[in-house]
Write an enzyme that holds these catalytic residues in place. Sequence first.
Site, PDB file in Angstrom:
ATOM      1  CG  PHE A  94      -1.889  -1.127   0.997  1.00  0.00           C
ATOM      2  CD1 PHE A  94      -3.128  -1.129   0.412  1.00  0.00           C
ATOM      3  CD2 PHE A  94      -1.594  -2.498   1.575  1.00  0.00           C
ATOM      4  CE1 PHE A  94      -3.885  -2.345  -0.023  1.00  0.00           C
ATOM      5  CE2 PHE A  94      -2.561  -3.440   1.824  1.00  0.00           C
ATOM      6  CZ  PHE A  94      -3.635  -3.278   0.788  1.00  0.00           C
ATOM      7  CB  CYS A  95      -0.284   4.685  -0.584  1.00  0.00           C
ATOM      8  SG  CYS A  95       0.647   6.281  -0.807  1.00  0.00           S
ATOM      9  N   PRO A  96       3.090   4.259   0.416  1.00  0.00           N
ATOM     10  CG  PRO A  96       5.346   5.451   0.876  1.00  0.00           C
ATOM     11  CD  PRO A  96       3.914   4.634   1.485  1.00  0.00           C
TER      12      PRO A  96
END
Length: 81
Positions: free
Chosen positions: A14-16
Amino acid sequence: MMQADVKLDTIGYFCPMPIIMTSKKIKELLPGQVLEVLSDDEGIKKDMPAWCQTTGHEMLGLEEEQNQSKRIYKAFVKKTK
């Protein structure tokens, strides 16, 4: 359906992380080659175009697929330089 020279699987990240992984992987490509980034993080829909605009690479498109219980995103990025 778009064709890519290289695929990068970022599913489960998941981000980033998908963007960080994309940044590292695209350095291995030659200008003009296309990278397909697989992700199950919906944030990639906004993050990848923003990253391309910042870095100068070309966002060719984004495809969405339903895979069992997950939605999978495929971002296609062309290395420009």
